[in-house]
Design a protein around this motif. Structure first.
Motif, PDB file in Angstrom:
ATOM      1  N   ALA A 198     -63.839 -30.555 -15.929  1.00 11.64           N
ATOM      2  CA  ALA A 198     -64.309 -30.900 -17.345  1.00 11.64           C
ATOM      3  C   ALA A 198     -63.351 -30.092 -18.450  1.00 11.64           C
ATOM      4  CB  ALA A 198     -65.595 -30.189 -17.603  1.00 11.64           C
ATOM      5  N   GLU A 199     -63.005 -28.917 -18.000  1.00 10.77           N
ATOM      6  CA  GLU A 199     -62.078 -28.117 -18.977  1.00 10.77           C
ATOM      7  C   GLU A 199     -60.871 -28.850 -18.890  1.00 10.77           C
ATOM      8  OE1 GLU A 199     -59.943 -23.844 -19.554  1.00 10.77           O
ATOM      9  OE2 GLU A 199     -61.882 -24.213 -18.339  1.00 10.77           O
ATOM     10  N   GLY A 200     -60.130 -29.463 -17.855  1.00 12.44           N
ATOM     11  CA  GLY A 200     -58.965 -30.133 -17.619  1.00 12.44           C
ATOM     12  C   GLY A 200     -59.050 -31.551 -18.237  1.00 12.44           C
ATOM     13  N   LYS A 201     -60.213 -32.032 -18.124  1.00  8.37           N
ATOM     14  CA  LYS A 201     -60.028 -33.323 -18.998  1.00  8.37           C
ATOM     15  C   LYS A 201     -60.402 -33.404 -20.633  1.00  8.37           C
ATOM     16  CE  LYS A 201     -63.598 -36.444 -17.387  1.00  8.37           C
ATOM     17  NZ  LYS A 201     -65.016 -36.483 -17.156  1.00  8.37           N
ATOM     18  N   ALA A 202     -60.948 -32.153 -20.974  1.00  7.82           N
ATOM     19  CA  ALA A 202     -60.883 -31.824 -22.363  1.00  7.82           C
ATOM     20  C   ALA A 202     -59.480 -31.528 -22.854  1.00  7.82           C
ATOM     21  CB  ALA A 202     -61.601 -30.788 -22.760  1.00  7.82           C
ATOM     22  N   LEU A 203     -58.634 -30.664 -22.135  1.00 13.34           N
ATOM     23  CA  LEU A 203     -57.138 -30.654 -22.467  1.00 13.34           C
ATOM     24  C   LEU A 203     -56.368 -32.093 -22.452  1.00 13.34           C
ATOM     25  CD1 LEU A 203     -54.794 -28.581 -22.781  1.00 13.34           C
ATOM     26  CD2 LEU A 203     -54.837 -28.397 -20.382  1.00 13.34           C
ATOM     27  N   LYS A 204     -56.500 -32.701 -21.644  1.00 17.02           N
ATOM     28  CA  LYS A 204     -56.081 -34.066 -21.668  1.00 17.02           C
ATOM     29  C   LYS A 204     -56.000 -34.746 -22.741  1.00 17.02           C
ATOM     30  CE  LYS A 204     -56.069 -35.267 -16.580  1.00 17.02           C
ATOM     31  NZ  LYS A 204     -56.489 -36.445 -15.549  1.00 17.02           N
ATOM     32  N   ALA A 205     -57.476 -34.856 -23.273  1.00 18.21           N
ATOM     33  CA  ALA A 205     -57.597 -35.547 -24.485  1.00 18.21           C
ATOM     34  C   ALA A 205     -57.374 -35.026 -25.693  1.00 18.21           C
ATOM     35  CB  ALA A 205     -59.542 -35.512 -24.446  1.00 18.21           C
ATOM     36  N   ARG A 206     -57.111 -33.632 -25.761  1.00 16.82           N
ATOM     37  CA  ARG A 206     -56.531 -32.855 -26.919  1.00 16.82           C
ATOM     38  C   ARG A 206     -54.970 -33.305 -26.878  1.00 16.82           C
ATOM     39  NH1 ARG A 206     -59.861 -28.583 -25.091  1.00 16.82           N
ATOM     40  NH2 ARG A 206     -57.834 -27.450 -24.234  1.00 16.82           N
ATOM     41  N   VAL A 207     -54.280 -33.143 -25.880  1.00 14.40           N
ATOM     42  CA  VAL A 207     -52.881 -33.327 -25.904  1.00 14.40           C
ATOM     43  C   VAL A 207     -52.661 -35.004 -26.224  1.00 14.40           C
ATOM     44  CG1 VAL A 207     -52.265 -31.266 -24.483  1.00 14.40           C
ATOM     45  CG2 VAL A 207     -52.605 -33.900 -23.425  1.00 14.40           C
ATOM     46  N   ILE A 208     -53.677 -35.729 -25.838  1.00 16.03           N
ATOM     47  CA  ILE A 208     -53.261 -37.040 -26.062  1.00 16.03           C
ATOM     48  C   ILE A 208     -53.508 -37.435 -27.704  1.00 16.03           C
ATOM     49  CG2 ILE A 208     -54.407 -39.579 -25.767  1.00 16.03           C
ATOM     50  CD1 ILE A 208     -54.687 -38.723 -22.795  1.00 16.03           C
ATOM     51  N   GLU A 209     -54.658 -36.849 -28.078  1.00 17.38           N
ATOM     52  CA  GLU A 209     -54.796 -36.977 -29.718  1.00 17.38           C
ATOM     53  C   GLU A 209     -53.419 -36.478 -30.419  1.00 17.38           C
ATOM     54  OE1 GLU A 209     -56.752 -38.822 -30.938  1.00 17.38           O
ATOM     55  OE2 GLU A 209     -58.533 -38.870 -29.861  1.00 17.38           O
ATOM     56  N   GLN A 210     -52.833 -35.191 -29.907  1.00 21.17           N
ATOM     57  CA  GLN A 210     -51.649 -34.821 -30.588  1.00 21.17           C
ATOM     58  C   GLN A 210     -50.587 -35.706 -30.466  1.00 21.17           C
ATOM     59  OE1 GLN A 210     -50.646 -31.049 -28.693  1.00 21.17           O
ATOM     60  NE2 GLN A 210     -52.720 -30.182 -29.017  1.00 21.17           N
TER      61      GLN A 210
END
Length: 338
Positions: A198-210
């Protein structure tokens, strides 16, 4: 020489959409008429009938065949991995390429079972793309080079093309391409990939938004420059070359389907000769298929990549054509009702 050999801009590539051949309507009509004359109730074979007519249209033949089934797996590495979006090191990409070459991966077994030849094309694994959350993943020249390599990988004898990919970090690239092409929140497109929690998925989402904020103006094939990677660009090049040669294409799962999202964004007609082999267990794939109007051949809860689901779908395609070409008509079988 391929269709892409002499092109120098992505705008020229996008302009090809208006020049590429279409499916042959007469061949489709003839194939449909044959289906309606076979010893079965109308539409009784469901999607198998549609697959046979799809093949007829692209091969311009009432009785199409798979021909030489060629599977190509493109492999690349990604700068976004520097952000920690994948639990595995990028060295795994080269290690898996070696596994493919030595016959030890799932795709090797599935190609053997379905009767497909397999080629693995590693794309500058020692030179990852740039981190798309900090700048463009590739220059236009790099995208064009990768597309040209994808087009050139199709052998002259290919009759049906299976496309797959391998690359640590490319599930993040896939989610970024899908999100940029079709909108929504990054979290809507992100899945586990190769083992993210779950933490890894949240990180993916953050970098994609960037990345989305940085590349907000990117559209069409420019999405490949914005987000990468080389294997995604190579898949796009192979799809275009296959279309020029009237070769039907079976796309694999989420990452492979997302790879052609820039083509769809440029012109949906680019993908008319493509079917999707399976619906991946990655949650974004169902959303992506719906956005593209594509119905997968199979749904088996797979999320492996490598072209594995597309290779399985080839077996279904073969079965569809065996029925189409081998069944007797009502007249031939002297069965009443035809």
């Amino acid at each position: 020489m391929t269709l892409l050999s002499d092109l120098t801009t992505l705008a020229e590539v996008e302009a090809l959409a208006a020049t590429l051949p279409d499916a042959d309507a007469d061949a489709i009509a003839a194939a449909r008429a044959r289906q309606d004359s076979l010893t079965k109730p109308p539409k009784a074979l469901g999607r198998l009938e549609d697959l046979a007519c799809f093949m007829a249209g692209w091969q311009r033949s009432e009785r199409p065949s798979v021909g030489q089934a060629q599977a190509i797996v493109f492999a690349g590495n990604h700068g976004i991995c520097a952000k920690g979006v994948n639990p595995f090191p990028q060295e795994v990409t080269a290690q898996m390429v070696a596994n493919f070459e030595h016959g030890g991966a799932a795709i090797n077994q599935l190609c053997r079972a379905s009767g497909a030849d397999l080629e693995v094309v590693a794309l500058d694994l020692d030179r990852p793309t740039a981190d798309f959350s900090e700048g463009r993943a590739m220059t236009e020249a790099e995208v064009l080079e990768a597309m040209a390599r994808g087009a050139a990988a199709i052998p002259p004898s290919a009759g049906t093309l299976i496309l797959g990919e391998m690359g640590i970090g490319n599930s993040t690239v896939a989610a970024a391409l899908a999100c940029a092409a079709f909108g929504g929140d990054a979290a809507d497109w992100v899945g586990r990939g190769t083992g993210s929690d779950a933490e890894g998925k949240a990180l993916k989402a953050r970098v994609i938004e960037q990345g989305r904020q940085m590349h907000a103006d990117a559209t069409g094939l420019a999405l490949l420059c914005a987000y990468g990677g080389r294997e995604q660009a190579a898949i796009c090049g192979a799809v275009i070359e296959a279309r020029a040669r009237r070769i039907p294409v079976i796309l694999d799962g989420y990452i492979c389907t997302a790879a052609v999202a820039p083509l769809f964004a440029a012109d949906p007609a680019f993908l008319d000769h493509c079917i999707v082999g399976h619906q991946s267990a990655e949650p974004g794939h169902a959303r992506l298929l719906d956005a593209m109007g594509k119905t997968p051949v199979l749904t088996l809860d797979m999320a492996l990549g490598e072209g594995s689901g597309a290779a399985l779908a080839l077996s279904v395609l073969r079965a569809a054509l065996e029925c189409h070409n081998g069944m007797a008509t009502f007249a031939e079988a002297q069965v009443s009702g035809g």
